[in-house]
Design a protein around this motif. Structure first.
Motif, PDB file in Angstrom:
ATOM      1  N   VAL A 137       5.056  -6.937   6.168  1.00 50.37           N
ATOM      2  CA  VAL A 137       5.672  -7.024   4.847  1.00 50.37           C
ATOM      3  C   VAL A 137       6.783  -5.983   4.719  1.00 50.37           C
ATOM      4  N   ARG A 138       7.983  -6.444   4.355  1.00 52.02           N
ATOM      5  CA  ARG A 138       9.113  -5.535   4.189  1.00 52.02           C
ATOM      6  C   ARG A 138       9.379  -5.201   2.726  1.00 52.02           C
ATOM      7  N   LEU A 139       8.833  -6.027   1.801  1.00 50.50           N
ATOM      8  CA  LEU A 139       9.123  -5.814   0.386  1.00 50.50           C
ATOM      9  C   LEU A 139       7.937  -6.210  -0.485  1.00 50.50           C
ATOM     10  N   PHE A 140       7.482  -5.248  -1.271  1.00 49.61           N
ATOM     11  CA  PHE A 140       6.538  -5.493  -2.353  1.00 49.61           C
ATOM     12  C   PHE A 140       7.279  -5.163  -3.638  1.00 49.61           C
ATOM     13  N   THR A 141       7.324  -6.098  -4.588  1.00 47.86           N
ATOM     14  CA  THR A 141       7.929  -5.803  -5.892  1.00 47.86           C
ATOM     15  C   THR A 141       6.840  -5.831  -6.945  1.00 47.86           C
ATOM     16  N   SER A 142       7.093  -5.141  -8.044  1.00 45.85           N
ATOM     17  CA  SER A 142       6.159  -5.143  -9.160  1.00 45.85           C
ATOM     18  C   SER A 142       6.935  -5.183 -10.453  1.00 45.85           C
ATOM     19  N   GLY A 143       6.383  -5.889 -11.403  1.00 43.91           N
ATOM     20  CA  GLY A 143       6.980  -5.968 -12.724  1.00 43.91           C
ATOM     21  C   GLY A 143       6.015  -6.590 -13.698  1.00 43.91           C
ATOM     22  N   SER A 144       6.519  -6.940 -14.846  1.00 44.89           N
ATOM     23  CA  SER A 144       5.782  -7.585 -15.930  1.00 44.89           C
ATOM     24  C   SER A 144       4.892  -6.629 -16.706  1.00 44.89           C
ATOM     25  N   ALA A 145       4.740  -5.407 -16.212  1.00 45.31           N
ATOM     26  CA  ALA A 145       3.971  -4.358 -16.897  1.00 45.31           C
ATOM     27  C   ALA A 145       4.266  -3.046 -16.188  1.00 45.31           C
ATOM     28  N   PRO A 146       4.060  -1.914 -16.866  1.00 45.79           N
ATOM     29  CA  PRO A 146       4.298  -0.620 -16.213  1.00 45.79           C
ATOM     30  C   PRO A 146       3.262  -0.346 -15.122  1.00 45.79           C
ATOM     31  N   MET A 147       3.701   0.332 -14.070  1.00 44.20           N
ATOM     32  CA  MET A 147       2.795   0.752 -13.002  1.00 44.20           C
ATOM     33  C   MET A 147       2.681   2.271 -13.044  1.00 44.20           C
ATOM     34  N   THR A 148       1.477   2.767 -12.939  1.00 45.48           N
ATOM     35  CA  THR A 148       1.284   4.215 -13.008  1.00 45.48           C
ATOM     36  C   THR A 148       1.732   4.888 -11.713  1.00 45.48           C
ATOM     37  N   GLU A 149       2.089   6.156 -11.826  1.00 46.27           N
ATOM     38  CA  GLU A 149       2.464   6.918 -10.645  1.00 46.27           C
ATOM     39  C   GLU A 149       1.280   7.054  -9.695  1.00 46.27           C
ATOM     40  N   ALA A 150       0.056   7.076 -10.228  1.00 46.28           N
ATOM     41  CA  ALA A 150      -1.137   7.175  -9.379  1.00 46.28           C
ATOM     42  C   ALA A 150      -1.282   5.943  -8.489  1.00 46.28           C
ATOM     43  N   HIS A 171       1.203   3.985  -7.556  1.00 43.15           N
ATOM     44  CA  HIS A 171       2.286   4.125  -6.576  1.00 43.15           C
ATOM     45  C   HIS A 171       1.859   5.038  -5.426  1.00 43.15           C
ATOM     46  N   ALA A 172       1.323   6.198  -5.771  1.00 41.76           N
ATOM     47  CA  ALA A 172       0.954   7.189  -4.753  1.00 41.76           C
ATOM     48  C   ALA A 172      -0.136   6.643  -3.834  1.00 41.76           C
ATOM     49  N   GLU A 173      -1.163   6.010  -4.397  1.00 44.46           N
ATOM     50  CA  GLU A 173      -2.235   5.458  -3.565  1.00 44.46           C
ATOM     51  C   GLU A 173      -1.716   4.321  -2.690  1.00 44.46           C
ATOM     52  N   PHE A 174      -0.855   3.474  -3.249  1.00 45.48           N
ATOM     53  CA  PHE A 174      -0.287   2.367  -2.491  1.00 45.48           C
ATOM     54  C   PHE A 174       0.496   2.894  -1.284  1.00 45.48           C
ATOM     55  N   THR A 175       1.359   3.859  -1.516  1.00 45.65           N
ATOM     56  CA  THR A 175       2.168   4.423  -0.436  1.00 45.65           C
ATOM     57  C   THR A 175       1.297   5.123   0.601  1.00 45.65           C
ATOM     58  N   ALA A 176       0.286   5.850   0.153  1.00 41.58           N
ATOM     59  CA  ALA A 176      -0.620   6.534   1.088  1.00 41.58           C
ATOM     60  C   ALA A 176      -1.365   5.533   1.970  1.00 41.58           C
ATOM     61  N   ARG A 177      -1.768   4.400   1.397  1.00 38.00           N
ATOM     62  CA  ARG A 177      -2.552   3.408   2.136  1.00 38.00           C
ATOM     63  C   ARG A 177      -1.711   2.524   3.034  1.00 38.00           C
ATOM     64  N   THR A 178      -0.475   2.216   2.618  1.00 37.96           N
ATOM     65  CA  THR A 178       0.322   1.214   3.334  1.00 37.96           C
ATOM     66  C   THR A 178       1.536   1.783   4.059  1.00 37.96           C
ATOM     67  N   ALA A 179       1.926   2.996   3.729  1.00 36.34           N
ATOM     68  CA  ALA A 179       3.156   3.621   4.233  1.00 36.34           C
ATOM     69  C   ALA A 179       4.400   2.891   3.712  1.00 36.34           C
ATOM     70  N   LEU A 180       4.255   2.119   2.645  1.00 35.85           N
ATOM     71  CA  LEU A 180       5.355   1.386   2.011  1.00 35.85           C
ATOM     72  C   LEU A 180       5.473   1.832   0.561  1.00 35.85           C
ATOM     73  N   GLN A 181       6.620   1.543  -0.051  1.00 41.00           N
ATOM     74  CA  GLN A 181       6.820   1.881  -1.450  1.00 41.00           C
ATOM     75  C   GLN A 181       7.129   0.611  -2.232  1.00 41.00           C
ATOM     76  N   ILE A 182       6.438   0.442  -3.330  1.00 40.06           N
ATOM     77  CA  ILE A 182       6.671  -0.710  -4.199  1.00 40.06           C
ATOM     78  C   ILE A 182       8.027  -0.567  -4.886  1.00 40.06           C
ATOM     79  N   LEU A 183       8.743  -1.683  -5.006  1.00 43.57           N
ATOM     80  CA  LEU A 183      10.002  -1.724  -5.731  1.00 43.57           C
ATOM     81  C   LEU A 183       9.711  -2.260  -7.128  1.00 43.57           C
TER      82      LEU A 183
END
Length: 186
Positions: A123-136, A138-150
């Motif tokens: 996966v090269r791109l994960f996007t998120s929208g339709s509601a706010p996403m918490t920084e927590a 984001h941090a857990e997602f990046t730690a687990r996947t080595a990717l950053q949500i857009l």
């Protein structure tokens, strides 16, 4: 025989959530939807060979138009899931390159131990929208996947309006800047 349409012809009437009162029918033209899809195709670097895993509801502009239009304009394959199911998403991620979701879906994915960097390797791109996403999240997602949500922002009445950059710094908890050819006023 295809019906010929002009840019300003009505393409869809989508009903808003009614947060300020009764739901209202937002009238979207063919030109509005096409221009939004063309901008996103370029801005999010859609390319031949991309595969969209689609687990969004299609009663909402995010799942009905944003995700599908990007894939269709690029001639991409879509793994169309009938509903969001954590197991089905994790099972199909190795065959996908793009996933568009909402914060609750990412929170639920993080609850599955199989959702990790290996599962997301293609996966090269994960996007998120339709509601706010918490920084927590984001941090857990990046730690687990080595990717950053857009994260990005859109609305039924206008389609996608802002986005964090595909290439460049993404700031967790923000929705980025105005997309090309979009003007914002605060």
């Amino acid at each position: 025989t295809p019906a010929m349409r002009r840019s300003d012809d009505l393409a869809a009437i989508l009903y808003t959530s009614g947060t300020t009162g009764r739901s209202k029918g937002a009238m979207l033209s063919h030109g509005n939807m096409l221009s939004n899809a063309l901008v996103l195709k370029d801005y999010w670097a859609w390319q031949p060979g991309d595969v969209l895993i689609h687990a969004l509801p299609i009663f909402h502009v995010h799942g009905l138009f944003v995700a599908l239009h990007c894939a269709m304009l690029s001639g991409n394959e879509v793994i169309f899931l009938p509903q969001f199911d954590v197991g089905a998403v994790v099972d199909n991620l190795p065959d996908a390159t793009v996933m568009m979701g909402v914060p609750t879906q990412y929170t639920r994915l993080l609850g599955d131990a199989r959702f990790d960097a290996a599962a997301c390797a293609s996966v090269r791109l994960f996007t998120s929208g339709s509601a706010p996403m918490t920084e927590a999240v984001h941090a857990e997602f990046t730690a687990r996947t080595a990717l950053q949500i857009l994260e990005r922002y859109g609305m039924t009445e206008a389609g996608m309006i802002t986005s964090n950059p595909y290439d460049g710094q993404r700031v967790p908890g923000t929705v980025g800047f105005a997309l090309p050819d979009v003007e914002l006023r605060v």
